[in-house]
Design a protein around this motif. Structure first.
Motif, PDB file in Angstrom:
ATOM      1  N   GLU A 216       0.831  -1.207   0.000  1.00  0.00           N
ATOM      2  CA  GLU A 216       0.000   0.000   0.000  1.00  0.00           C
ATOM      3  C   GLU A 216       0.866   1.258   0.000  1.00  0.00           C
ATOM      4  O   GLU A 216       0.569   2.236  -0.696  1.00  0.00           O
ATOM      5  N   GLU A 217       1.925   1.237   0.794  1.00  0.00           N
ATOM      6  CA  GLU A 217       2.842   2.384   0.818  1.00  0.00           C
ATOM      7  C   GLU A 217       3.520   2.579  -0.531  1.00  0.00           C
ATOM      8  O   GLU A 217       3.733   3.716  -0.972  1.00  0.00           O
ATOM      9  N   GLN A 218       3.855   1.480  -1.185  1.00  0.00           N
ATOM     10  CA  GLN A 218       4.460   1.579  -2.513  1.00  0.00           C
ATOM     11  C   GLN A 218       3.502   2.248  -3.506  1.00  0.00           C
ATOM     12  O   GLN A 218       3.911   3.094  -4.309  1.00  0.00           O
ATOM     13  N   LYS A 219       2.212   1.889  -3.420  1.00  0.00           N
ATOM     14  CA  LYS A 219       1.215   2.502  -4.301  1.00  0.00           C
ATOM     15  C   LYS A 219       1.093   4.008  -4.043  1.00  0.00           C
ATOM     16  O   LYS A 219       0.760   4.774  -4.951  1.00  0.00           O
ATOM     17  N   ASN A 220       1.364   4.400  -2.798  1.00  0.00           N
ATOM     18  CA  ASN A 220       1.278   5.814  -2.431  1.00  0.00           C
ATOM     19  C   ASN A 220       2.570   6.571  -2.721  1.00  0.00           C
ATOM     20  O   ASN A 220       2.703   7.745  -2.344  1.00  0.00           O
ATOM     21  N   GLY A 221       3.521   5.882  -3.347  1.00  0.00           N
ATOM     22  CA  GLY A 221       4.747   6.553  -3.754  1.00  0.00           C
ATOM     23  C   GLY A 221       5.893   6.481  -2.774  1.00  0.00           C
ATOM     24  O   GLY A 221       6.949   7.084  -2.999  1.00  0.00           O
ATOM     25  N   THR A 222       5.742   5.743  -1.676  1.00  0.00           N
ATOM     26  CA  THR A 222       6.820   5.617  -0.702  1.00  0.00           C
ATOM     27  C   THR A 222       7.939   4.745  -1.268  1.00  0.00           C
ATOM     28  O   THR A 222       7.684   3.704  -1.865  1.00  0.00           O
ATOM     29  N   ASP A 223       9.170   5.194  -1.084  1.00  0.00           N
ATOM     30  CA  ASP A 223      10.328   4.460  -1.580  1.00  0.00           C
ATOM     31  C   ASP A 223      10.683   3.353  -0.598  1.00  0.00           C
ATOM     32  O   ASP A 223      11.542   3.525   0.276  1.00  0.00           O
ATOM     33  N   ILE A 224       9.999   2.244  -0.710  1.00  0.00           N
ATOM     34  CA  ILE A 224      10.234   1.108   0.182  1.00  0.00           C
ATOM     35  C   ILE A 224      10.111  -0.185  -0.606  1.00  0.00           C
ATOM     36  O   ILE A 224       9.167  -0.381  -1.376  1.00  0.00           O
TER      37      ILE A 224
END
Length: 363
Positions: A25-33
């Protein structure tokens, strides 16, 4: 940011699944993880491993270490050696371990020895106080070298503070095992044995036993099973047997028309049975957490537990390991006097999101 997620045994898969989902989910929100799922291979039986990946929607691991060992030492060494080889290909920014199995401790040690890779422990701080349990050794060693502690209860927080962990490194987030339980509950699946044994809601008993103190001594296992049969008053007993327990059953002569010893079930099928059971009789820590949330009565056949909230707050009774304690507990159940129990704080299905949000801010 690259995170290694370590999973090797059935409880690990349940705890790691929502963390993967939260990272995605964080990846979809653009977080570099990014993450690498490291399957150590500690549980390699299909019913204890790959079936869980399929049912819980866990993606294929980055690598399966296929670590095996006949003893604790052999298994620990195999996991450490093979995880070290993975770390030599690319160093992660964080190694995240969950729970208290051999894979947890082995990969934690390896990560810290490889250039002091930061270490996060999910389910940190729980303690039974029983050093005869391999899991207790794993907990103590892992927490001794952990950098970031994610806890399930305030009791775990207090345990960590007691050993000198700075409060700013402790994060009370809740229980990822309950994240999985609440998400998957609508998908629980009636197993084929439901019709085979003519089961009905609240008209059967689920039993699991696997701890060495209960199953390694044939006479002890026989006495416990006979006490459960007697207490059941003819109700069907569904006993999914861990491979360790199945071997022990071969050495004892116990049978009853209402005792059904079966192979381990998938997550969705097993928890369908638990949710509908009259009572669960177990020595598993994780199952006592699940019964607490599902408000199912539970007898815990252990002298101690690292999850005291399951009996101080939840639906479990800590009976000890004496067979003589089983009948009085059944009598209490049949009299309608079993406690209702409550759900512990933050066991709300959002623990993994809290963990990933904290990691994002830390890194």
């Amino acid at each position: 940011m690259l995170v290694d997620l370590i999973a090797g045994a059935r409880p690990n898969f349940i705890k790691i699944a929502p963390i993967i989902e939260a990272i995605q989910e964080e990846q979809k929100n653009g977080t570099d993880i990014e993450y690498r799922l490291i399957h150590t291979g500690q549980h390699y039986d299909k019913l204890l491993s790959s079936a869980f990946f399929e049912q819980l929607g866990i993606p294929e691991p980055y690598v399966n270490l296929h670590a095996k060992g006949e003893t604790q030492a052999e298994l620990t060494a195999a996991i450490m050696h093979r995880y070290e080889q993975v770390l030599q290909t690319r160093r992660p920014d964080l190694a995240l371990v969950v729970g208290d199995v051999t894979s947890t401790m082995a990969c934690a040690i390896t990560a810290k020895k490889m250039n002091n890779i930061p270490l996060a422990h999910v389910e940190a701080g729980i303690r039974s106080g029983d050093l005869t349990m391999p899991e207790e050794i794993n907990r103590i060693v892992t927490d001794a070298i952990t950098d970031f502690f994610f806890t399930t209860t305030n009791t775990a927080n207090e345990n960590l503070i007691h050993i000198g962990v700075p409060e700013q490194r402790i994060f009370f987030v809740g229980n990822t095992m309950i994240d999985t339980l609440l998400k998957q509950m609508p998908r629980f699946k009636k197993p084929a044995l439901w019709e085979q044994y003519n089961l009905a809601p609240q008209q059967y008993i689920v039993t699991t036993l696997h701890r060495p103190s209960n199953v390694d001594d044939p006479q002890k296992l026989k006495s416990l099973v006979e006490a459960i049969i007697q207490g059941a008053n003819g109700l069907p007993i569904i006993f999914p047997a861990h491979p360790r327990t199945m071997k022990a059953f071969d050495k004892i002569n116990v049978s009853a028309e209402n005792l059904h010893v079966i192979e381990p079930l998938g997550y969705l099928e097993f928890n369908y049975l638990v949710k509908q059971a009259k009572i669960v009789v177990t020595d598993s820590g994780g199952i006592t957490e699940e019964t607490t949330v599902m408000k199912v009565p539970c007898m815990t056949l252990r002298d101690n537990t690292e999850r005291p909230e399951t009996y101080t707050i939840g639906t479990s009774m800590l009976l000890g390991t004496s067979p003589s304690a089983i009948q009085p507990a059944f009598d209490k159940l049949y009299r309608g006097e079993w406690k209702k129990g409550e759900v512990p704080e933050l066991w709300d299905g959002h623990t993994a999101k809290r963990i990933v949000h904290i990691l994002k801010n830390l890194f």
